[in-house]
Motif scaffolding. Structure first.
Motif, PDB file in Angstrom:
ATOM      1  N   ALA A  27       0.838  -1.205   0.000  1.00  0.00           N
ATOM      2  CA  ALA A  27       0.000   0.000   0.000  1.00  0.00           C
ATOM      3  C   ALA A  27       0.871   1.253   0.000  1.00  0.00           C
ATOM      4  O   ALA A  27       0.591   2.217  -0.725  1.00  0.00           O
ATOM      5  N   LYS A  28       1.950   1.229   0.791  1.00  0.00           N
ATOM      6  CA  LYS A  28       2.869   2.366   0.836  1.00  0.00           C
ATOM      7  C   LYS A  28       3.538   2.573  -0.523  1.00  0.00           C
ATOM      8  O   LYS A  28       3.618   3.691  -1.030  1.00  0.00           O
ATOM      9  N   LYS A  29       4.011   1.485  -1.145  1.00  0.00           N
ATOM     10  CA  LYS A  29       4.678   1.572  -2.441  1.00  0.00           C
ATOM     11  C   LYS A  29       3.694   2.048  -3.514  1.00  0.00           C
ATOM     12  O   LYS A  29       4.050   2.860  -4.363  1.00  0.00           O
ATOM     13  N   GLN A  30       2.450   1.582  -3.468  1.00  0.00           N
ATOM     14  CA  GLN A  30       1.454   2.029  -4.441  1.00  0.00           C
ATOM     15  C   GLN A  30       1.232   3.533  -4.326  1.00  0.00           C
ATOM     16  O   GLN A  30       1.135   4.228  -5.334  1.00  0.00           O
ATOM     17  N   ALA A  31       1.158   4.027  -3.105  1.00  0.00           N
ATOM     18  CA  ALA A  31       0.974   5.468  -2.899  1.00  0.00           C
ATOM     19  C   ALA A  31       2.168   6.242  -3.471  1.00  0.00           C
ATOM     20  O   ALA A  31       1.976   7.293  -4.098  1.00  0.00           O
ATOM     21  N   GLU A  32       3.367   5.732  -3.267  1.00  0.00           N
ATOM     22  CA  GLU A  32       4.567   6.382  -3.825  1.00  0.00           C
ATOM     23  C   GLU A  32       4.528   6.379  -5.349  1.00  0.00           C
ATOM     24  O   GLU A  32       4.804   7.393  -5.994  1.00  0.00           O
ATOM     25  N   LEU A  33       4.165   5.236  -5.927  1.00  0.00           N
ATOM     26  CA  LEU A  33       4.127   5.115  -7.387  1.00  0.00           C
ATOM     27  C   LEU A  33       3.062   6.016  -8.001  1.00  0.00           C
ATOM     28  O   LEU A  33       3.236   6.536  -9.099  1.00  0.00           O
ATOM     29  N   GLU A  34       1.953   6.211  -7.298  1.00  0.00           N
ATOM     30  CA  GLU A  34       0.888   7.072  -7.811  1.00  0.00           C
ATOM     31  C   GLU A  34       1.327   8.523  -7.932  1.00  0.00           C
ATOM     32  O   GLU A  34       0.754   9.273  -8.704  1.00  0.00           O
ATOM     33  N   GLU A  35       2.340   8.908  -7.198  1.00  0.00           N
ATOM     34  CA  GLU A  35       2.836  10.289  -7.254  1.00  0.00           C
ATOM     35  C   GLU A  35       3.956  10.472  -8.278  1.00  0.00           C
ATOM     36  O   GLU A  35       4.347  11.592  -8.577  1.00  0.00           O
ATOM     37  N   MET A  36       4.455   9.379  -8.817  1.00  0.00           N
ATOM     38  CA  MET A  36       5.574   9.467  -9.754  1.00  0.00           C
ATOM     39  C   MET A  36       5.102   9.908 -11.137  1.00  0.00           C
ATOM     40  O   MET A  36       4.003   9.570 -11.569  1.00  0.00           O
ATOM     41  N   GLU A  37       5.966  10.657 -11.812  1.00  0.00           N
ATOM     42  CA  GLU A  37       5.724  11.073 -13.186  1.00  0.00           C
ATOM     43  C   GLU A  37       6.745  10.376 -14.078  1.00  0.00           C
ATOM     44  O   GLU A  37       7.894  10.183 -13.690  1.00  0.00           O
ATOM     45  N   PHE A  38       6.299  10.001 -15.281  1.00  0.00           N
ATOM     46  CA  PHE A  38       7.159   9.320 -16.240  1.00  0.00           C
ATOM     47  C   PHE A  38       7.145  10.118 -17.535  1.00  0.00           C
ATOM     48  O   PHE A  38       6.083  10.440 -18.053  1.00  0.00           O
ATOM     49  N   LYS A  87       4.600   2.881 -20.883  1.00  0.00           N
ATOM     50  CA  LYS A  87       5.361   1.647 -20.684  1.00  0.00           C
ATOM     51  C   LYS A  87       6.316   1.795 -19.503  1.00  0.00           C
ATOM     52  O   LYS A  87       6.439   0.887 -18.684  1.00  0.00           O
ATOM     53  N   GLN A  88       6.985   2.933 -19.411  1.00  0.00           N
ATOM     54  CA  GLN A  88       7.881   3.178 -18.278  1.00  0.00           C
ATOM     55  C   GLN A  88       7.109   3.099 -16.966  1.00  0.00           C
ATOM     56  O   GLN A  88       7.580   2.504 -15.995  1.00  0.00           O
ATOM     57  N   SER A  89       5.931   3.681 -16.939  1.00  0.00           N
ATOM     58  CA  SER A  89       5.087   3.665 -15.746  1.00  0.00           C
ATOM     59  C   SER A  89       4.714   2.232 -15.364  1.00  0.00           C
ATOM     60  O   SER A  89       4.873   1.822 -14.215  1.00  0.00           O
ATOM     61  N   GLU A  90       4.231   1.473 -16.327  1.00  0.00           N
ATOM     62  CA  GLU A  90       3.820   0.091 -16.066  1.00  0.00           C
ATOM     63  C   GLU A  90       4.997  -0.779 -15.659  1.00  0.00           C
ATOM     64  O   GLU A  90       4.879  -1.590 -14.733  1.00  0.00           O
ATOM     65  N   ASP A  91       6.126  -0.625 -16.331  1.00  0.00           N
ATOM     66  CA  ASP A  91       7.312  -1.417 -15.996  1.00  0.00           C
ATOM     67  C   ASP A  91       7.803  -1.113 -14.581  1.00  0.00           C
ATOM     68  O   ASP A  91       8.167  -2.019 -13.834  1.00  0.00           O
ATOM     69  N   THR A  92       7.817   0.160 -14.223  1.00  0.00           N
ATOM     70  CA  THR A  92       8.256   0.544 -12.880  1.00  0.00           C
ATOM     71  C   THR A  92       7.321  -0.022 -11.826  1.00  0.00           C
ATOM     72  O   THR A  92       7.755  -0.554 -10.807  1.00  0.00           O
ATOM     73  N   TYR A  93       6.019   0.075 -12.077  1.00  0.00           N
ATOM     74  CA  TYR A  93       5.026  -0.464 -11.132  1.00  0.00           C
ATOM     75  C   TYR A  93       5.258  -1.966 -10.931  1.00  0.00           C
ATOM     76  O   TYR A  93       5.344  -2.437  -9.799  1.00  0.00           O
ATOM     77  N   SER A  94       5.379  -2.701 -12.026  1.00  0.00           N
ATOM     78  CA  SER A  94       5.584  -4.152 -11.935  1.00  0.00           C
ATOM     79  C   SER A  94       6.874  -4.497 -11.204  1.00  0.00           C
ATOM     80  O   SER A  94       6.892  -5.360 -10.329  1.00  0.00           O
ATOM     81  N   THR A  95       7.948  -3.798 -11.553  1.00  0.00           N
ATOM     82  CA  THR A  95       9.245  -4.065 -10.918  1.00  0.00           C
ATOM     83  C   THR A  95       9.191  -3.811  -9.422  1.00  0.00           C
ATOM     84  O   THR A  95       9.655  -4.627  -8.620  1.00  0.00           O
ATOM     85  N   GLU A  96       8.611  -2.692  -9.026  1.00  0.00           N
ATOM     86  CA  GLU A  96       8.559  -2.346  -7.603  1.00  0.00           C
ATOM     87  C   GLU A  96       7.667  -3.298  -6.811  1.00  0.00           C
ATOM     88  O   GLU A  96       7.996  -3.677  -5.696  1.00  0.00           O
TER      89      GLU A  96
END
Length: 108
Positions: A27-38, A87-96
């Protein structure tokens, strides 16, 4: 009714605690990823797209690539930049998420 050995209950409790921690970490990582820009570009930087939470939040087009006689080329550049940023967004989400779950994110 058969009683379980004491060690089995402790092991189950540990597993439950581990699962709860994993859920909290996810949940913490998802919140961090939601704020990231690609951001990605195409055409040697002629078109740049930025996405956040699977939405385009910024699109920059250099004036020199705007040719009314070749709108198709501009569309191709925009599409390429947006697709790469997504793609960068999806790849980062999956990797994390895989880092947290050891590859089990898809089944949780």
């Amino acid at each position: 009714m058969k009683k379980m050995p004491m060690g089995v209950n402790l092991n189950m409790n540990n597993r439950m605690k581990q699962a709860q921690k994993m859920q909290q970490d996810m949940a913490k990582k998802q919140a961090e990823l939601e704020e990231m820009e690609f951001t990605a570009s195409s055409g040697g930087g002629a078109v740049t797209a930025t996405v956040k939470q699977k939405q385009i939040i910024r699109l920059e087009i250099k004036p020199e690539v705007i040719d009314p006689e070749d709108a198709e080329m501009l569309c191709d550049l925009v599409t390429a930049a947006v697709n790469e940023a997504m793609k960068q967004s999806e790849d980062t989400y999956s990797t994390e998420m895989n880092k947290l779950t050891g590859g089990m994110a898809g089944i949780l």
